[in-house]
Motif scaffolding. Structure first.
Motif, PDB file in Angstrom:
ATOM      1  N   GLN A 232       6.337  23.016 -16.508  1.00  0.00           N
ATOM      2  CA  GLN A 232       6.182  24.739 -16.908  1.00  0.00           C
ATOM      3  C   GLN A 232       4.626  24.717 -16.975  1.00  0.00           C
ATOM      4  O   GLN A 232       4.012  25.729 -16.537  1.00  0.00           O
ATOM      5  CB  GLN A 232       7.112  25.180 -17.885  1.00  0.00           C
ATOM      6  CG  GLN A 232       8.379  25.246 -17.610  1.00  0.00           C
ATOM      7  CD  GLN A 232       8.859  26.208 -16.440  1.00  0.00           C
ATOM      8  OE1 GLN A 232       8.013  27.130 -16.473  1.00  0.00           O
ATOM      9  NE2 GLN A 232       9.942  25.847 -16.068  1.00  0.00           N
ATOM     10  N   GLU A 233       3.995  23.712 -17.758  1.00  0.00           N
ATOM     11  CA  GLU A 233       2.752  23.741 -18.186  1.00  0.00           C
ATOM     12  C   GLU A 233       1.845  23.589 -16.903  1.00  0.00           C
ATOM     13  O   GLU A 233       0.732  24.072 -16.392  1.00  0.00           O
ATOM     14  CB  GLU A 233       2.211  22.764 -19.251  1.00  0.00           C
ATOM     15  CG  GLU A 233       2.669  23.099 -20.402  1.00  0.00           C
ATOM     16  CD  GLU A 233       2.314  22.073 -21.284  1.00  0.00           C
ATOM     17  OE1 GLU A 233       1.453  21.366 -20.999  1.00  0.00           O
ATOM     18  OE2 GLU A 233       2.743  22.113 -22.551  1.00  0.00           O
ATOM     19  N   ARG A 234       2.067  22.735 -15.856  1.00  0.00           N
ATOM     20  CA  ARG A 234       1.617  22.645 -14.589  1.00  0.00           C
ATOM     21  C   ARG A 234       1.812  23.842 -13.864  1.00  0.00           C
ATOM     22  O   ARG A 234       0.619  24.128 -13.019  1.00  0.00           O
ATOM     23  CB  ARG A 234       2.032  21.268 -13.711  1.00  0.00           C
ATOM     24  CG  ARG A 234       1.780  19.796 -14.376  1.00  0.00           C
ATOM     25  CD  ARG A 234       2.169  18.935 -13.156  1.00  0.00           C
ATOM     26  NE  ARG A 234       3.383  18.895 -12.781  1.00  0.00           N
ATOM     27  CZ  ARG A 234       4.363  18.042 -13.084  1.00  0.00           C
ATOM     28  NH1 ARG A 234       4.119  17.258 -14.338  1.00  0.00           N
ATOM     29  NH2 ARG A 234       5.510  18.329 -12.567  1.00  0.00           N
ATOM     30  N   ARG A 235       2.830  24.251 -13.854  1.00  0.00           N
ATOM     31  CA  ARG A 235       3.033  25.466 -12.870  1.00  0.00           C
ATOM     32  C   ARG A 235       2.199  26.862 -13.281  1.00  0.00           C
ATOM     33  O   ARG A 235       1.763  27.307 -12.527  1.00  0.00           O
ATOM     34  CB  ARG A 235       4.690  25.821 -12.756  1.00  0.00           C
ATOM     35  CG  ARG A 235       4.870  27.237 -11.895  1.00  0.00           C
ATOM     36  CD  ARG A 235       6.293  27.403 -11.861  1.00  0.00           C
ATOM     37  NE  ARG A 235       6.818  28.782 -11.255  1.00  0.00           N
ATOM     38  CZ  ARG A 235       7.804  29.065 -11.030  1.00  0.00           C
ATOM     39  NH1 ARG A 235       8.846  28.494 -11.765  1.00  0.00           N
ATOM     40  NH2 ARG A 235       7.843  30.116 -10.304  1.00  0.00           N
ATOM     41  N   LYS A 236       2.034  26.971 -14.711  1.00  0.00           N
ATOM     42  CA  LYS A 236       1.209  28.163 -15.194  1.00  0.00           C
ATOM     43  C   LYS A 236      -0.052  27.751 -15.102  1.00  0.00           C
ATOM     44  O   LYS A 236      -0.763  28.605 -14.562  1.00  0.00           O
ATOM     45  CB  LYS A 236       1.733  27.967 -16.918  1.00  0.00           C
ATOM     46  CG  LYS A 236       0.940  28.955 -17.535  1.00  0.00           C
ATOM     47  CD  LYS A 236       1.274  29.334 -19.042  1.00  0.00           C
ATOM     48  CE  LYS A 236       0.649  30.462 -19.659  1.00  0.00           C
ATOM     49  NZ  LYS A 236       0.851  30.332 -21.126  1.00  0.00           N
ATOM     50  N   ALA A 237      -0.586  26.464 -15.162  1.00  0.00           N
ATOM     51  CA  ALA A 237      -2.009  26.218 -14.863  1.00  0.00           C
ATOM     52  C   ALA A 237      -2.410  26.481 -13.353  1.00  0.00           C
ATOM     53  O   ALA A 237      -3.373  27.148 -13.293  1.00  0.00           O
ATOM     54  CB  ALA A 237      -2.602  24.605 -15.172  1.00  0.00           C
ATOM     55  N   PHE A 238      -1.606  25.973 -12.538  1.00  0.00           N
ATOM     56  CA  PHE A 238      -2.036  26.131 -10.970  1.00  0.00           C
ATOM     57  C   PHE A 238      -1.644  27.364 -10.643  1.00  0.00           C
ATOM     58  O   PHE A 238      -2.438  28.032  -9.678  1.00  0.00           O
ATOM     59  CB  PHE A 238      -0.880  25.144 -10.185  1.00  0.00           C
ATOM     60  CG  PHE A 238      -1.255  25.155  -8.841  1.00  0.00           C
ATOM     61  CD1 PHE A 238      -2.359  24.418  -8.426  1.00  0.00           C
ATOM     62  CD2 PHE A 238      -0.518  25.870  -7.808  1.00  0.00           C
ATOM     63  CE1 PHE A 238      -2.742  24.441  -7.181  1.00  0.00           C
ATOM     64  CE2 PHE A 238      -0.964  25.836  -6.532  1.00  0.00           C
ATOM     65  CZ  PHE A 238      -2.113  25.029  -6.297  1.00  0.00           C
ATOM     66  N   SER A 239      -0.791  28.305 -11.070  1.00  0.00           N
ATOM     67  CA  SER A 239      -0.606  29.828 -10.969  1.00  0.00           C
ATOM     68  C   SER A 239      -1.951  30.491 -10.891  1.00  0.00           C
ATOM     69  O   SER A 239      -1.979  31.591 -10.252  1.00  0.00           O
ATOM     70  CB  SER A 239       0.387  30.490 -11.877  1.00  0.00           C
ATOM     71  OG  SER A 239      -0.015  30.560 -13.054  1.00  0.00           O
ATOM     72  N   THR A 240      -2.985  30.045 -11.726  1.00  0.00           N
ATOM     73  CA  THR A 240      -4.065  30.814 -11.926  1.00  0.00           C
ATOM     74  C   THR A 240      -5.094  30.477 -10.670  1.00  0.00           C
ATOM     75  O   THR A 240      -6.248  31.235 -10.452  1.00  0.00           O
ATOM     76  CB  THR A 240      -4.995  30.463 -13.082  1.00  0.00           C
ATOM     77  OG1 THR A 240      -5.326  28.942 -12.943  1.00  0.00           O
ATOM     78  CG2 THR A 240      -3.946  30.665 -14.403  1.00  0.00           C
TER      79      THR A 240
END
Length: 313
Positions: A232-240
């Motif tokens: 979830q943290e990886r996805r949130k960071a990459f979504s930016t």
């Protein structure tokens, strides 16, 4: 040409996108709607960033600058392209043609450098979040933007001066919808090997170096994200980064090989085909991509249009 009679060209005739009268009317309407949407969408982003204090961060300052350059970049060529669809003969004075070349390359180069700067901003935000405000301070942000302007102006001025020094005689029909360097080199009554070499070397260097720097930034971001255990943290960071990555692919896709090809008949035909993409389609898609993929921009737009309160996560 010394001792020979020749006619000095004072005006160029620009090629229309198509000679079919029905298609010309349809394309004019389509180009007009897309151009108006480009203006509206990018002005909307600039306005939202300026009016929302929560968006007064380097990421959105760069975004508003990118939107500004999408507007002026498209405005440099699209109106003349549309004029060629409604006029029997679309003419442009030699001096105005040189000016169009200057601003076309100035705005285009600045946009490439801005995209590179934005990738560095995303690298710092994801890989060094605790030092982000220190590294990407307002002064550093303004210095980066100023550097983009200065480098682009110097790059464009070099091509402008060299092109303006070429003599043009007899032939005056530009094999393009607007003035650009390669089509004009085919009309020059002098040796253009230096101009062609500089187009390949300088423009190629800027295109390849900026793309490599963007690739490096995202390679480092990817390596950093792999160390994060939480999906979830990886996805949130990459979504930016997804909005910026999409814009980069759209921008560099048609331009990667454009200036690296010699000015042959086939290459000019390909240039005319890709010109529609990077002068009309890409500036339209940029605000759509950032509006749809960026939650903060979407919430800021909603708050301005419908008076909804922006909820910060």
């Amino acid at each position: 040409m010394e001792g020979k009679n020749y006619t000095v060209v004072t005006e160029f005739i620009l090629m229309a996108v198509t000679r079919n009268p029905y298609l010309r009317a349809m394309l004019f309407i389509a180009f007009l709607l897309l151009y108006l949407f480009t203006l509206l969408g990018n002005i909307c982003i600039i306005t939202v960033v300026l009016m929302n204090r929560n968006l007064h961060t380097p990421m959105y300052i760069f975004l508003s600058n990118l939107s500004f350059f999408d507007i002026v970049y498209s405005s440099t060529t699209v109106p003349k392209m549309m004029a060629g669809l409604v006029m029997e003969v679309s003419k442009i004075h030699v001096k105005n043609c040189i000016i169009q070349i200057h601003f076309f390359h100035f705005f285009g180069c600045t946009e490439a450098l801005l995209l590179t700067t934005m990738s560095y901003d995303r690298y710092v935000a994801i890989c060094n979040p605790l030092r982000y405000n220190t590294i990407m301070s307002k002064s550093v942000c303004l210095q980066l933007i100023s550097s983009c302007w200065i480098v682009s102006f110097a790059y464009s001025l070099t091509h402008t001066i060299l092109t303006s020094m070429l003599p043009f005689c007899k032939l005056n029909q530009v094999s393009h919808f607007f003035c650009d360097i390669k089509p004009l080199l085919n009309l020059a009554c002098a040796d253009t090997s230096l101009n062609e070499t500089l187009v390949i070397l300088i423009t190629g260097f800027i295109a390849v170096s900026t793309f490599c720097l963007i690739f490096l930034s995202y390679a480092l971001i990817g390596a950093h994200l792999m160390k994060i255990r939480s999906f979830q943290e990886r996805r949130k960071a990459f979504s930016t980064c997804t909005s910026h990555l999409t814009v980069v692919l759209l921008y560099y896709g048609p331009l990667t090989t454009r200036f690296l090809r010699p000015a042959t008949t086939d290459s000019l035909e390909q240039d005319r085909q890709t010109a529609v993409l990077y002068t009309i389609i890409t500036p339209v898609l940029n605000p759509i991509i950032y509006a749809l993929r960026n939650q903060e921009v979407k919430m800021a737009v909603k708050s301005k249009i419908w008076g909804l309160k922006v909820v910060q996560n």
